[in-house]
Design a protein around this motif. Structure first.
Motif, PDB file in Angstrom:
ATOM      1  N   TRP A   4       3.769 -58.744  23.272  1.00  0.00           N
ATOM      2  CA  TRP A   4       3.985 -57.202  23.272  1.00  0.00           C
ATOM      3  C   TRP A   4       3.430 -56.487  24.741  1.00  0.00           C
ATOM      4  N   GLN A   5       4.337 -55.582  25.186  1.00  0.00           N
ATOM      5  CA  GLN A   5       4.040 -54.899  26.345  1.00  0.00           C
ATOM      6  C   GLN A   5       4.095 -53.210  25.931  1.00  0.00           C
ATOM      7  N   TYR A   6       3.004 -52.776  26.327  1.00  0.00           N
ATOM      8  CA  TYR A   6       2.677 -51.357  26.127  1.00  0.00           C
ATOM      9  C   TYR A   6       3.655 -50.656  26.920  1.00  0.00           C
ATOM     10  N   PRO A   7       4.198 -49.395  26.637  1.00  0.00           N
ATOM     11  CA  PRO A   7       4.864 -48.591  27.483  1.00  0.00           C
ATOM     12  C   PRO A   7       4.122 -47.885  28.618  1.00  0.00           C
ATOM     13  N   SER A   8       5.083 -47.761  29.672  1.00  0.00           N
ATOM     14  CA  SER A   8       4.700 -47.025  30.820  1.00  0.00           C
ATOM     15  C   SER A   8       4.610 -45.577  30.496  1.00  0.00           C
ATOM     16  N   PRO A   9       3.803 -44.883  31.345  1.00  0.00           N
ATOM     17  CA  PRO A   9       3.752 -43.606  31.032  1.00  0.00           C
ATOM     18  C   PRO A   9       4.996 -42.865  30.906  1.00  0.00           C
ATOM     19  N   LEU A  10       6.039 -43.193  31.823  1.00  0.00           N
ATOM     20  CA  LEU A  10       7.427 -42.723  31.876  1.00  0.00           C
ATOM     21  C   LEU A  10       8.136 -42.869  30.491  1.00  0.00           C
ATOM     22  N   GLN A  11       7.866 -44.417  30.026  1.00  0.00           N
ATOM     23  CA  GLN A  11       8.683 -44.776  28.807  1.00  0.00           C
ATOM     24  C   GLN A  11       7.938 -43.833  27.816  1.00  0.00           C
ATOM     25  N   PHE A  12       6.671 -43.601  27.684  1.00  0.00           N
ATOM     26  CA  PHE A  12       5.969 -42.968  26.808  1.00  0.00           C
ATOM     27  C   PHE A  12       6.628 -41.584  26.755  1.00  0.00           C
ATOM     28  N   HIS A  13       6.594 -40.952  27.766  1.00  0.00           N
ATOM     29  CA  HIS A  13       7.075 -39.270  28.013  1.00  0.00           C
ATOM     30  C   HIS A  13       8.577 -39.114  27.411  1.00  0.00           C
ATOM     31  N   LYS A  14       9.273 -40.253  28.087  1.00  0.00           N
ATOM     32  CA  LYS A  14      10.853 -40.225  27.348  1.00  0.00           C
ATOM     33  C   LYS A  14      10.968 -40.197  25.856  1.00  0.00           C
ATOM     34  N   ALA A  15      10.056 -41.244  25.228  1.00  0.00           N
ATOM     35  CA  ALA A  15      10.050 -41.375  23.814  1.00  0.00           C
ATOM     36  C   ALA A  15       9.477 -39.967  23.295  1.00  0.00           C
ATOM     37  N   LEU A  16       8.599 -39.423  23.731  1.00  0.00           N
ATOM     38  CA  LEU A  16       8.186 -38.254  23.178  1.00  0.00           C
ATOM     39  C   LEU A  16       9.409 -37.112  23.139  1.00  0.00           C
TER      40      LEU A  16
END
Length: 148
Positions: A4-16
């Motif tokens: 499992w890999q955690y999301p990057s800040p950019l991926q997290f922001h896009k998901a939000l």
């Protein structure tokens, strides 16, 4: 074998953004840190539950998860309605592979004391009651914790 890999800040922001949760970019990195920390806490608690099943010598694997924000687990519903407990701010269901069997865990995420400078969180992690085995596990863990 996948890890499992955690999301990057950019991926997290896009998901939000996809979920309609507007967030300032400057806060995303710290949100990711908290997110990852809470996931590690949840996994540690799942492994504690899994320790009840020493007969399975295989490494436990997270097969999938589902975020269920706004959906109260039966326990959270009961506690908020009849015990006056606060509602969790999030809920996840994680499915773990235990020697070829899929075991669902319910995780309710609660905020702690806001009077402190640091954020405090509490997780309520337990097997979903999808059969008698999970119910027995809940009793076993209650007895284990009572004895410690």
């Amino acid at each position: 074998h996948q890890t499992w890999q955690y999301p990057s800040p950019l991926q997290f922001h896009k998901a939000l953004q996809r979920k309609g949760m507007a967030t300032d970019e400057e806060h995303v990195a710290s949100m990711v840190d908290v997110h990852n920390f809470l996931n590690e806490m949840a996994w540690k608690e799942i492994l504690e539950w899994e320790s009840l099943h020493g007969e399975c010598q295989q490494k436990r694997v997270l097969k999938r998860f589902r975020g269920r924000p706004g959906e109260l687990s039966p326990k959270a519903w009961f506690c908020t309605r009849f015990r006056g407990s606060p509602e969790p701010f999030d809920r996840h269901d994680w499915v773990v592979d235990r020697c070829g069997n899929e075991i669902r865990y319910v995780i309710d995420y609660y905020e702690g004391d806001h009077g402190k400078e640091e954020a405090v969180f509490h997780l309520d992690v337990r097997p979903g009651i999808d059969g008698m085995g999970q119910l027995v596990d809940r009793f076993k863990m209650a007895l284990r914790k009572q004895g410690s």
